[in-house]
Design a protein around this motif. Structure first.
Motif, short mmCIF file in Angstrom:
data_model
loop_
_atom_site.label_atom_id
_atom_site.label_comp_id
_atom_site.label_asym_id
_atom_site.label_seq_id
_atom_site.Cartn_x
_atom_site.Cartn_y
_atom_site.Cartn_z
N ILE A 2 -17.77 44.86 15.73
CA ILE A 2 -17.77 43.60 16.48
C ILE A 2 -18.19 42.42 15.62
O ILE A 2 -17.61 41.35 15.68
CB ILE A 2 -18.71 43.71 17.70
CG1 ILE A 2 -18.19 44.77 18.66
CG2 ILE A 2 -18.78 42.38 18.41
CD1 ILE A 2 -18.92 44.79 19.95
N GLY A 3 -19.22 42.63 14.80
CA GLY A 3 -19.71 41.54 13.96
C GLY A 3 -18.60 41.04 13.06
O GLY A 3 -18.38 39.82 12.91
N ASN A 4 -17.91 41.99 12.48
CA ASN A 4 -16.77 41.67 11.63
C ASN A 4 -15.71 40.91 12.42
O ASN A 4 -15.17 39.88 11.96
CB ASN A 4 -16.22 42.99 11.08
CG ASN A 4 -15.19 42.74 10.01
OD1 ASN A 4 -14.03 42.53 10.33
ND2 ASN A 4 -15.62 42.74 8.76
N ALA A 5 -15.41 41.39 13.63
CA ALA A 5 -14.37 40.77 14.44
C ALA A 5 -14.75 39.34 14.83
O ALA A 5 -13.91 38.44 14.87
CB ALA A 5 -14.12 41.60 15.70
N ILE A 6 -16.05 39.10 15.11
CA ILE A 6 -16.49 37.75 15.50
C ILE A 6 -16.26 36.78 14.35
O ILE A 6 -15.67 35.70 14.54
CB ILE A 6 -17.99 37.77 15.91
CG1 ILE A 6 -18.17 38.54 17.21
CG2 ILE A 6 -18.52 36.34 16.05
CD1 ILE A 6 -19.61 38.78 17.61
N THR A 7 -16.67 37.17 13.13
CA THR A 7 -16.48 36.27 11.99
C THR A 7 -14.99 36.02 11.75
O THR A 7 -14.59 34.89 11.44
CB THR A 7 -17.13 36.84 10.71
OG1 THR A 7 -16.76 38.21 10.59
CG2 THR A 7 -18.63 36.72 10.74
N THR A 8 -14.18 37.07 11.89
CA THR A 8 -12.74 36.91 11.70
C THR A 8 -12.16 35.92 12.71
O THR A 8 -11.38 35.02 12.37
CB THR A 8 -12.01 38.27 11.84
OG1 THR A 8 -12.67 39.21 11.01
CG2 THR A 8 -10.55 38.16 11.44
N ALA A 9 -12.56 36.09 14.01
CA ALA A 9 -12.04 35.20 15.06
C ALA A 9 -12.47 33.76 14.81
O ALA A 9 -11.67 32.82 14.98
CB ALA A 9 -12.52 35.68 16.43
N VAL A 10 -13.72 33.58 14.38
CA VAL A 10 -14.22 32.22 14.14
C VAL A 10 -13.47 31.58 12.97
O VAL A 10 -13.07 30.41 13.03
CB VAL A 10 -15.74 32.24 13.85
CG1 VAL A 10 -16.22 30.87 13.35
CG2 VAL A 10 -16.50 32.61 15.12
N SER A 11 -13.23 32.37 11.91
CA SER A 11 -12.58 31.79 10.74
C SER A 11 -11.12 31.44 11.03
O SER A 11 -10.55 30.58 10.36
CB SER A 11 -12.69 32.73 9.54
OG SER A 11 -12.01 33.94 9.84
N SER A 12 -10.53 32.06 12.06
CA SER A 12 -9.18 31.66 12.43
C SER A 12 -9.21 30.70 13.62
O SER A 12 -8.21 30.51 14.32
CB SER A 12 -8.32 32.89 12.74
OG SER A 12 -8.93 33.63 13.76
N SER A 13 -10.39 30.09 13.88
CA SER A 13 -10.58 29.08 14.92
C SER A 13 -10.23 29.55 16.33
O SER A 13 -9.98 28.75 17.21
CB SER A 13 -9.77 27.81 14.61
OG SER A 13 -10.14 27.32 13.36
N ASP A 14 -10.24 30.89 16.54
CA ASP A 14 -9.98 31.41 17.89
C ASP A 14 -11.32 31.61 18.58
O ASP A 14 -11.84 32.72 18.67
CB ASP A 14 -9.21 32.73 17.79
CG ASP A 14 -8.64 33.15 19.14
OD1 ASP A 14 -9.10 32.59 20.16
OD2 ASP A 14 -7.76 34.02 19.16
N TYR A 15 -11.92 30.46 19.05
CA TYR A 15 -13.30 30.53 19.56
C TYR A 15 -13.40 31.33 20.84
O TYR A 15 -14.39 32.01 21.07
CB TYR A 15 -13.86 29.12 19.75
CG TYR A 15 -13.91 28.38 18.43
CD1 TYR A 15 -14.72 28.82 17.39
CD2 TYR A 15 -13.10 27.26 18.19
CE1 TYR A 15 -14.76 28.19 16.18
CE2 TYR A 15 -13.13 26.61 16.98
CZ TYR A 15 -13.95 27.07 15.97
OH TYR A 15 -13.98 26.45 14.77
#
Lengths: 272, 280
Positions: free
Chosen positions: B232-245
Motif C-alpha cells: 500500500i505504501g508503494n501504491a500511495i506514492t505511485t498514485a501521488v506521483s501520477s497526481s491521482d489524489y
C-alpha cells in the motif's frame, strides 16, 4: 483435646517451637519481629495466635510453614524440621486473601496441590468433588473465582488447604476480609471441619471472639519484640454450637483474652 | 410497559408532563444510552464527511471529495486488495517473528537478570530508533527485490512492546501465589507452568495488541524507502506521483482497514486472554 490421629504417638507434638527468634533487616535497620518463642501444639489441637499488628503472629505462622526461616531457635512439625515437613507436605495453608488462580475454575483450583503432587486423575476428580461439597460449593465447581463472592472464594481456599488431608492446618487471618455474618458462618464451618478431620490448627486472628469461639488454646502475643505474653485455655471441647456465642462462660473467656491483650493479670482465665 | 403507560395517562389528565417524560426515559435509559453511544460517532462521521463533500465540491483536484475517493475505492478494489495483502503479509510475518524472538528473550531475561542487563542497551536502542529509517539500510544489505528488509523492520517494531509487556507479566507474580508454590514444595518448572506463565498471558496479549498496529505502520512506511514494487505504501506514492489524489486516498482507506483488521483481531485475542482476571 480433639481425637487422636491414628499413626501418631501422643508424645510427638504437631508443632514444637523452641526459642525461635526472627529479625528482619540488618544492623541499624534490624527489626526484631519475634523473640525467644516457645510453643508446643498438640496433634488435633486448635490454637489461635492473637495480638496487635506487628506482634509477629503472622511471622510465627510463616516460620512454622517454612515460608521464612527463624534467625535463631528451632521449629519442628510432627517431629521433623520445618523445612522437611514442608517438603513432605505435612500441612495445608490458607491466607487472608483467597489467592486462587483466577484462570482456573473452582475445580481447577482445588485440584492444584493434588496435580503438583502427582495424584492420579481419577482420584483427583473424586477428591475435588468431595472437597467442594465439604465447603458447600458443589454447585459452583465450574465457576471461575471472579464469579464467586469473597466468602465463597475463601471457602475454596480453605478446601484447597484441606485437599491432601493434612494433619496440620495453618491459617493466617483467613476470615479477615469477610463481613461479620459471613465470618460467623465460616467460623462454625471451620470448627466443624477441624473436628471432622482431626487436624491440628494454627489460626492467626485479630478477633478476640473468633479466637475464643474456635480454639482449645488462645496464645496472646505483644509487639516489639513479638513474644508470647499469655496462654488461655478454652475448655469447651470439640462441639462449638452457635449458642456458645451467647454463653456467659464464653464471655468470661473473651474478657480474659482482652485483659491479657491489654496487659492486666489474667486471674480469671487461670481459675477456669 | 404498564408503568410508563399509566404515567402518560396521568399526564394527559393534567399531571406534570415533565414527570411523564422522565418516567419514560428512565425505563428506556439503558438501551437509549447504548444507542446514543453507537449513533453519536456515526452521525458525527456522516456530518463531517458531508461538510467535506460540500466544502470541496469540484474546487480543487488535489483535495478529492469523499464520493470521489469512495468511487475510486470501488473501481480499484482489486488493486487495493492485493496491495493491502502485500503489506499485511509483511506485517504479519514481522509480527510473528518479532513476537517469537521477544517471548524467548523475555523468558531468558525473567530467569537471568544478568542477561536482561546485557541486552538492555540494545533493547532500549531498538525502542527509540526511528525504525523505518533502517529500511534503506536493510534494502542495501539484502536484495532490494526481496521483502526481507520490510519484514525485519516490522519484526523489530513488534519485538519492543511484546518483549516489555511479556517480561513485566513474567515478573508480576502475586506474593501469595509465590508463598503457595513454596508451601506446595513445587519445582521451578511446576511453578512456571501453573502460576508464572498463565499469569503472564494477559500481558503478552496486551503486548501483541499494541504491536499489531505498529507493525502495519512500519511495514507500510518502509515501502516509502524503496524495495520491491508492492504494498500500500508503494501504491500511495505511485498514485501521488501520477497526481491521482483520489486513488491515493483510496489506498489510504485500504491502509486504515488493514490496520483495523490487525487491531481488532489482536484486541479480541486480548479480551479472551483476560477473561476471569478481575479477582485478586
Amino acid at each position: 483435646m480433639r481425637f487422636d490421629t491414628k499413626e501418631l504417638p501422643e508424645a510427638v507434638p504437631a508443632v514444637r517451637v523452641a526459642g525461635a527468634s526472627k529479625t528482619f533487616g540488618r544492623k541499624a535497620k534490624a527489626v526484631r519481629a519475634l523473640e525467644a518463642i516457645d510453643l508446643d501444639i498438640r496433634a488435633g489441637e486448635f490454637v489461635s495466635l492473637i495480638g496487635p499488628s506487628g506482634c509477629g503472629k503472622s511471622t510465627l505462622l510463616r516460620l512454622i510453614a517454612d515460608l521464612d526461616r527463624p534467625s535463631a531457635g528451632s521449629i519442628e512439625v510432627f517431629g521433623k524440621p520445618a523445612a522437611q515437613a514442608r517438603l513432605d507436605q505435612e500441612y495445608g495453608i490458607a491466607f487472608q486473601q483467597a489467592g486462587l488462580l483466577p484462570w482456573r475454575t473452582v475445580a481447577g483450583n482445588l485440584a492444584l496441590p493434588l496435580e503438583l503432587h502427582g495424584v492420579p486423575h481419577a482420584e483427583r476428580n473424586e477428591r475435588v468433588e468431595s472437597l467442594a461439597s465439604l465447603v458447600g460449593l458443589a454447585d459452583f465447581i465450574d465457576h471461575y473465582p471472579d464469579q464467586l463472592s469473597g466468602g465463597m472464594q475463601q471457602r475454596v481456599a480453605i478446601a484447597r488447604a484441606l485437599a491432601e488431608g493434612p494433619r496440620l492446618l495453618l491459617m493466617d487471618e483467613p476470615f479477615g476480609a469477610l463481613d461479620e455474618m459471613t465470618r460467623e458462618r465460616m467460623q462454625a464451618e471451620l470448627a466443624r471441619i477441624a473436628t471432622a478431620t482431626g487436624a491440628a490448627v494454627v489460626f492467626v486472628t485479630h478477633s478476640i471472639p473468633e479466637a475464643v469461639f474456635l480454639s482449645d488454646r488462645v496464645v496472646v502475643m505483644s509487639p516489639r519484640p513479638g513474644r508470647i505474653t499469655g496462654i488461655i485455655d478454652v475448655p469447651f471441647g470439640d462441639e462449638r454450637p452457635e449458642l456458645l456465642r451467647e454463653d456467659p462462660a464464653y464471655f468470661e473467656l473473651v474478657t480474659a483474652v482482652r485483659e491479657a491483650l491489654h496487659g492486666t493479670p489474667v486471674v480469671r482465665a487461670e481459675e477456669v | 410497559m404498564p408503568a410508563a403507560s399509566s404515567r402518560s395517562a396521568r399526564s394527559a389528565t393534567g399531571g406534570s408532563s415533565a414527570r411523564s417524560a422522565t418516567g419514560g426515559s428512565s425505563a428506556r435509559s439503558a438501551t437509549g444510552d447504548a444507542l446514543l453511544r453507537l449513533a453519536a460517532p456515526i452521525v458525527f462521521g456522516i456530518v463531517a464527511l458531508g461538510l467535506w463533500q460540500l466544502a470541496v465540491g469540484a474546487a480543487d483536484a488535489r483535495t478529492p471529495s469523499p464520493f470521489g475517493i469512495g468511487a475510486r475505492f470501488g473501481a480499484q478494489f482489486g488493486a487495493i486488495w492485493s496491495a493491502s495483502i502485500g503489506t499485511a503479509t509483511n506485517a504479519l510475518i514481522g509480527l510473528v517473528v518479532g513476537t517469537l524472538v521477544a517471548v524467548v528473550w523475555a523468558l531468558l531475561c525473567a530467569n537471568a537478570r544478568w542477561l536482561e542487563e546485557l541486552g538492555n542497551p540494545l533493547v532500549t536502542a531498538l525502542s527509540v530508533v526511528p525504525l523505518v529509517s533502517l529500511a534503506p539500510v536493510f534494502y542495501a544489505m539484502f536484495d532490494s527485490s526481496l521483502q526481507t528488509g520490510r519484514i525485519i523492520v516490522a519484526a523489530i517494531a513488534a519485538f519492543v512492546p511484546v518483549f516489555f509487556n511479556t517480561l513485566r507479566g513474567l515478573r508480576t507474580v502475586l506474593p501469595i501465589h509465590r508463598d503457595l508454590m513454596r508451601a506446595y514444595a513445587a519445582t521451578g518448572w511446576q511453578a512456571a507452568r501453573t502460576v508464572t506463565l498463565p499469569g503472564a498471558l494477559p500481558f503478552f496479549f496486551t503486548g501483541i495488541r499494541i504491536a499489531s498496529s505498529i507493525t502495519v505502520i512500519s511495514a507500510l512506511v518502509a515501502e516509502y524507502f524503496g524495495g520491491p514494487v508492492t504494498g500500500i505504501g508503494n501504491a500511495i506514492t505511485t498514485a501521488v506521483s501520477s497526481s491521482d489524489y483520489a486513488l491515493a486516498w483510496a489506498y489510504v482507506l485500504g491502509a486504515i482497514l488493514t490496520g483495523l483488521v490487525f487491531y481488532v483481531v489482536t484486541y479480541v485475542l486480548e479480551v479472551l486472554a483476560t477473561r476471569h482476571r478481575t479477582t485478586e
